[in-house]
Design a protein around this motif. Structure first.
Motif, PDB file in Angstrom:
ATOM      1  N   ALA B 105      16.326 -20.678  -2.126  1.00 21.47           N
ATOM      2  CA  ALA B 105      14.962 -20.600  -2.675  1.00 21.47           C
ATOM      3  C   ALA B 105      14.951 -20.768  -4.196  1.00 21.47           C
ATOM      4  N   GLN B 106      16.084 -20.493  -4.861  1.00 17.28           N
ATOM      5  CA  GLN B 106      16.164 -20.754  -6.306  1.00 17.28           C
ATOM      6  C   GLN B 106      15.851 -22.220  -6.596  1.00 17.28           C
ATOM      7  N   GLY B 107      16.195 -23.076  -5.639  1.00 10.71           N
ATOM      8  CA  GLY B 107      15.950 -24.508  -5.814  1.00 10.71           C
ATOM      9  C   GLY B 107      14.469 -24.858  -5.873  1.00 10.71           C
ATOM     10  N   ARG B 108      13.623 -23.942  -5.423  1.00  9.71           N
ATOM     11  CA  ARG B 108      12.177 -24.211  -5.439  1.00  9.71           C
ATOM     12  C   ARG B 108      11.516 -23.740  -6.721  1.00  9.71           C
ATOM     13  N   PHE B 109      12.291 -23.145  -7.619  1.00 11.92           N
ATOM     14  CA  PHE B 109      11.715 -22.590  -8.850  1.00 11.92           C
ATOM     15  C   PHE B 109      10.857 -23.615  -9.589  1.00 11.92           C
ATOM     16  N   SER B 110      11.362 -24.849  -9.673  1.00 17.47           N
ATOM     17  CA  SER B 110      10.664 -25.860 -10.474  1.00 17.47           C
ATOM     18  C   SER B 110       9.366 -26.333  -9.816  1.00 17.47           C
ATOM     19  N   HIS B 111       9.108 -25.909  -8.593  1.00 15.56           N
ATOM     20  CA  HIS B 111       7.871 -26.315  -7.908  1.00 15.56           C
ATOM     21  C   HIS B 111       6.807 -25.226  -7.955  1.00 15.56           C
ATOM     22  N   ARG B 112       7.204 -24.015  -8.364  1.00 14.20           N
ATOM     23  CA  ARG B 112       6.275 -22.892  -8.246  1.00 14.20           C
ATOM     24  C   ARG B 112       5.315 -22.817  -9.420  1.00 14.20           C
ATOM     25  N   GLY B 113       4.184 -22.170  -9.178  1.00 17.59           N
ATOM     26  CA  GLY B 113       3.161 -22.034 -10.216  1.00 17.59           C
ATOM     27  C   GLY B 113       3.419 -20.818 -11.095  1.00 17.59           C
ATOM     28  N   GLY B 114       2.375 -20.414 -11.806  1.00 18.04           N
ATOM     29  CA  GLY B 114       2.471 -19.369 -12.821  1.00 18.04           C
ATOM     30  C   GLY B 114       3.084 -18.065 -12.338  1.00 18.04           C
ATOM     31  N   TRP B 115       2.552 -17.502 -11.244  1.00 20.77           N
ATOM     32  CA  TRP B 115       3.058 -16.217 -10.800  1.00 20.77           C
ATOM     33  C   TRP B 115       4.298 -16.362  -9.934  1.00 20.77           C
ATOM     34  N   GLY B 116       4.623 -17.606  -9.622  1.00 24.26           N
ATOM     35  CA  GLY B 116       5.896 -17.865  -8.965  1.00 24.26           C
ATOM     36  C   GLY B 116       6.003 -17.405  -7.531  1.00 24.26           C
ATOM     37  N   ARG B 117       4.867 -17.195  -6.872  1.00 27.14           N
ATOM     38  CA  ARG B 117       4.959 -16.777  -5.459  1.00 27.14           C
ATOM     39  C   ARG B 117       5.384 -17.972  -4.614  1.00 27.14           C
ATOM     40  N   PRO B 118       6.363 -17.798  -3.724  1.00 31.19           N
ATOM     41  CA  PRO B 118       6.755 -18.915  -2.885  1.00 31.19           C
ATOM     42  C   PRO B 118       5.643 -19.286  -1.896  1.00 31.19           C
ATOM     43  N   SER B 119       5.343 -20.575  -1.800  1.00 33.89           N
ATOM     44  CA  SER B 119       4.279 -21.020  -0.895  1.00 33.89           C
ATOM     45  C   SER B 119       4.890 -21.344   0.470  1.00 33.89           C
ATOM     46  N   ALA B 120       4.014 -21.690   1.421  1.00 33.00           N
ATOM     47  CA  ALA B 120       4.497 -22.080   2.747  1.00 33.00           C
ATOM     48  C   ALA B 120       5.377 -23.327   2.627  1.00 33.00           C
ATOM     49  N   ALA B 121       4.979 -24.228   1.706  1.00 30.55           N
ATOM     50  CA  ALA B 121       5.771 -25.454   1.504  1.00 30.55           C
ATOM     51  C   ALA B 121       7.165 -25.100   0.977  1.00 30.55           C
ATOM     52  N   ASP B 122       7.229 -24.092   0.080  1.00 31.97           N
ATOM     53  CA  ASP B 122       8.536 -23.670  -0.451  1.00 31.97           C
ATOM     54  C   ASP B 122       9.425 -23.149   0.677  1.00 31.97           C
ATOM     55  N   ARG B 123       8.826 -22.297   1.520  1.00 31.60           N
ATOM     56  CA  ARG B 123       9.613 -21.710   2.621  1.00 31.60           C
ATOM     57  C   ARG B 123      10.103 -22.797   3.576  1.00 31.60           C
ATOM     58  N   ALA B 124       9.206 -23.775   3.848  1.00 25.87           N
ATOM     59  CA  ALA B 124       9.591 -24.862   4.751  1.00 25.87           C
ATOM     60  C   ALA B 124      10.725 -25.688   4.141  1.00 25.87           C
ATOM     61  N   ALA B 125      10.631 -25.910   2.817  1.00 20.88           N
ATOM     62  CA  ALA B 125      11.675 -26.706   2.151  1.00 20.88           C
ATOM     63  C   ALA B 125      13.015 -25.976   2.196  1.00 20.88           C
ATOM     64  N   VAL B 126      12.986 -24.650   2.057  1.00 20.13           N
ATOM     65  CA  VAL B 126      14.219 -23.864   2.085  1.00 20.13           C
ATOM     66  C   VAL B 126      14.859 -23.945   3.469  1.00 20.13           C
ATOM     67  N   THR B 127      14.036 -23.743   4.501  1.00 19.67           N
ATOM     68  CA  THR B 127      14.563 -23.809   5.865  1.00 19.67           C
ATOM     69  C   THR B 127      15.085 -25.214   6.158  1.00 19.67           C
ATOM     70  N   GLY B 128      14.324 -26.232   5.715  1.00 16.13           N
ATOM     71  CA  GLY B 128      14.741 -27.620   5.947  1.00 16.13           C
ATOM     72  C   GLY B 128      16.077 -27.916   5.283  1.00 16.13           C
ATOM     73  N   ALA B 129      16.237 -27.433   4.052  1.00 17.11           N
ATOM     74  CA  ALA B 129      17.481 -27.694   3.320  1.00 17.11           C
ATOM     75  C   ALA B 129      18.661 -26.994   3.996  1.00 17.11           C
ATOM     76  N   LEU B 130      18.435 -25.754   4.453  1.00 17.31           N
ATOM     77  CA  LEU B 130      19.501 -25.019   5.148  1.00 17.31           C
ATOM     78  C   LEU B 130      19.880 -25.739   6.440  1.00 17.31           C
ATOM     79  N   GLU B 131      18.848 -26.227   7.134  1.00 15.31           N
ATOM     80  CA  GLU B 131      19.074 -26.930   8.398  1.00 15.31           C
ATOM     81  C   GLU B 131      19.895 -28.198   8.150  1.00 15.31           C
ATOM     82  N   SER B 132      19.501 -28.945   7.122  1.00  8.49           N
ATOM     83  CA  SER B 132      20.118 -30.257   6.935  1.00  8.49           C
ATOM     84  C   SER B 132      21.560 -30.149   6.452  1.00  8.49           C
ATOM     85  N   THR B 133      21.958 -28.987   5.905  1.00  7.99           N
ATOM     86  CA  THR B 133      23.366 -28.839   5.537  1.00  7.99           C
ATOM     87  C   THR B 133      24.130 -28.058   6.611  1.00  7.99           C
ATOM     88  N   GLY B 134      23.436 -27.728   7.679  1.00  8.87           N
ATOM     89  CA  GLY B 134      24.079 -26.972   8.754  1.00  8.87           C
ATOM     90  C   GLY B 134      24.346 -25.525   8.369  1.00  8.87           C
TER      91      GLY B 134
END
Lengths: 326, 262
Positions: B105-134
């Protein structure tokens, strides 16, 4: 453990501590003539302990994150000693009338603490960069604390010829919420609230800084800016806490350590949990200060020191064991 | 300012130079990578491979020019750079028991807004990245309890979670066994086929020859040879730079068993 359950338990702990703190102490609530006055007095000191607990615990979480070091806290880094010295100087300035003429007395103490905490953290940042090891960081904090305590001793000696002033300086230095006024609490409350919210807002950045400054840079963090701002908010929190609770040590060290195994290392969860437990811990310590038999009421800083110092030694020993055994 | 670089180049350096302690560590390194390309960064110990990477990702100050997606990197904020260029260090400085999912999820830092709350898109990207590296099975384990190979997968997932199309990996196969190295390099090939540009520092020339499309050979901080991998990992440059002879006709490699994904 589910995070909501942890928050619920912490909130219940805080409520229990507050209830106990309102009920326990000299004088009986059953006396209708004293009841309201007693409750008002106790509510003020409960509020002071609560604010100091929030400020120091959250400050502890944030400095541990910024310096990537679980063995530091505002007291170990000399920030509380700096804030305390600032507060002593503010008391002196008030008594000698140079500051009181231009601004309300309640604001002078927190501002003095803020200046002291800010100076102390700025010196630390100049000397200790990210790769500074535990030992150097702790020693630098120790040296800063010693320096501020020495200057504080000088300030106390300056105040000696005025009985009221020297008493106020000594009481403030020992730490305690017994003499804190409602107006002092009102002045510190917004500082604690703003500091708490600001630190929480930086929690995403702090989570990335856990991986070190170099990696954080590659992940999009403006590291210099993040360090400067988080240090400002730690100074705000510490100074507000010291202005209502005096020099209270170790809260910022103990609280994050208790919480990490329960809520993890992510700051978004850790900061609110630290606020709750810090408040409950210091309100609880204040109850102890009132009920432990002694000739006079025990200073709050004495109790947190007696609890905190052994915990710190335990953590230090454990960290060395981990280094030795991998 | 120089004229903008052609769009197809995801990353380009022109005369990149890093000076530390009065000594140039790398000098005038110019290179460009496009989508689909895997560039091997090779050279003897101390040739400047890591220095080059650290300069490109902004950890070390450098002179010269750097373009990302055709835009001068100097014009981009840290967050904009992080969304274009992801870096997988050889060792992470992370020593806290953060969950693997939180590390990614640190990898999503550059996509987050002011308060930095992870969005649904951030969570999906994290799961997708974990999946794609096995590494999805590692998601809820503390990073500090993972093996070296598992940590590398999590760090690669963090880089993928940034959404950056250019990936820089510093010796990702160092200290990995052959099966894990093969899996990781195969994954890099898939990423390149997906439209990423990959720059990977490698110690083993056989890995570079097998998996990369081009190579940049560094010697004492300067470019000794660059171009298609078969031209760079050839008898003359290897003898000149490493002082060893390539033995023709000897091929000793690894592959996943028939029908199995490495």
């Amino acid at each position: 453990m589910k995070i909501t359950l942890v928050y619920a338990v912490l909130a219940a702990l805080l409520l229990a501590a507050v209830g106990l703190a309102l009920a326990v102490g000299q004088g009986h609530l059953s006396d209708p003539a004293l009841r309201n006055a007693l409750l008002e007095l106790r509510a003020t000191r409960v509020a002071a302990a609560l604010l100091a607990g929030v400020g120091l615990a959250v400050g502890g979480v944030v400095v541990q994150g910024v310096f990537r070091n679980p063995l530091v806290s505002p007291s170990i880094l000399g920030t509380t000693a700096g804030a305390s010295l600032g507060g002593q100087l503010a008391l002196l300035a008030l008594a000698w009338g140079s500051a009181g003429s231009t601004m309300p007395a309640e604001l002078v103490l927190p501002l003095g603490c803020l200046a002291g905490a800010g100076v102390s953290l700025a010196i630390l940042l100049v000397f200790c960069r990210e790769r500074t090891g535990n030992l150097v960081l702790i020693l630098t904090g120790f040296i800063l604390s010693s320096l501020f305590l020495a200057v504080g001793g000088f300030v106390t000696s300056l105040a000696q010829d005025q009985w009221d002033l020297s008493r106020a300086v000594v009481a403030f230095t020992l730490g305690g919420v017994g003499g804190t006024s409602a107006r002092q609490v009102a002045a510190a409350a917004p500082l604690v609230l703003v500091g708490l919210l600001a630190c929480w807002a930086w929690s995403g950045t702090l989570d990335v800084l856990i991986s070190g400054e170099d990696e954080a840079r590659t992940l999009g963090v403006e590291v210099g800016q993040a360090r400067r701002w988080t240090v400002v908010w730690v100074a705000v929190l510490t100074s507000a806490a010291i202005s209502v609770g005096g020099n209270v040590a170790f809260v910022g060290l103990v609280v994050p350590h208790v919480l990490r195994p329960l809520v993890g290392v992510g700051h978004r969860r850790l900061i609110p949990a630290a606020a709750l437990l810090g408040a409950a811990f210091l309100v609880g310590c204040d109850v102890l200060a009132r009920v432990v038999p002694s000739r006079a009421e025990l200073p709050l800083g004495v109790i947190t020191g007696i609890i905190g110092a052994p915990v710190f030694l335990f953590l230090l020993a454990r960290s060395y064991r981990e280094v030795e055994h991998g | 300012m120089a004229s903008p670089s052609p769009r197809a180049k995801l990353l380009e350096t022109r005369c990149l130079t890093v000076v530390r302690g009065g000594q140039p560590r790398i000098e005038d390194v110019s290179v460009a990578v496009e989508a689909g390309q895997i560039l091997a960064l090779i050279g003897p110990n101390g040739a400047g491979k890591s220095t080059f990477m650290k300069a490109v990702v902004g950890i070390l100050p450098s002179q010269g020019e750097l373009f990302l997606d055709g835009r001068p990197a100097a014009d981009l904020s840290r967050r904009e750079r992080a969304r274009r260029l992801a870096y997988v260090p050889q060792h992470s400085a992370l020593d806290a028991p953060m969950l693997a999912r939180e590390v990614v999820a640190q990898g999503r830092f550059s996509h987050r807004g002011g308060w930095g709350r992870p969005s649904a898109a951030d969570r999906a990207a994290v799961t997708g990245a974990l999946e794609s590296t096995g590494a999805l099975a590692l998601a809820d384990r503390p990073f500090t309890r993972l093996s070296y190979g598992e940590r590398r997968l999590v760090l690669l997932a963090r880089a993928l979670a940034t959404g950056a199309r250019t990936l820089l990996l510093d010796e990702p196969t160092a200290a990995l066994d052959v099966a894990h190295s093969l899996a990781l390099l195969s994954r890099l090939r898939e990423l390149a086929a997906d439209g990423h540009a990959v720059i990977v520092a490698l110690h083993h020339l056989d890995e570079a020859a097998e998996h990369c499309t081009s190579a940049l050979l560094l010697q004492r901080g300067r470019v000794a040879r660059s171009g298609p991998v078969a031209e760079v990992i050839a008898a003359v440059p290897v003898r000149e730079v490493f002082g060893v002879d390539l033995v023709p006709g000897v091929h000793f490699g690894y592959r996943a068993p028939e029908g199995e994904k490495p």
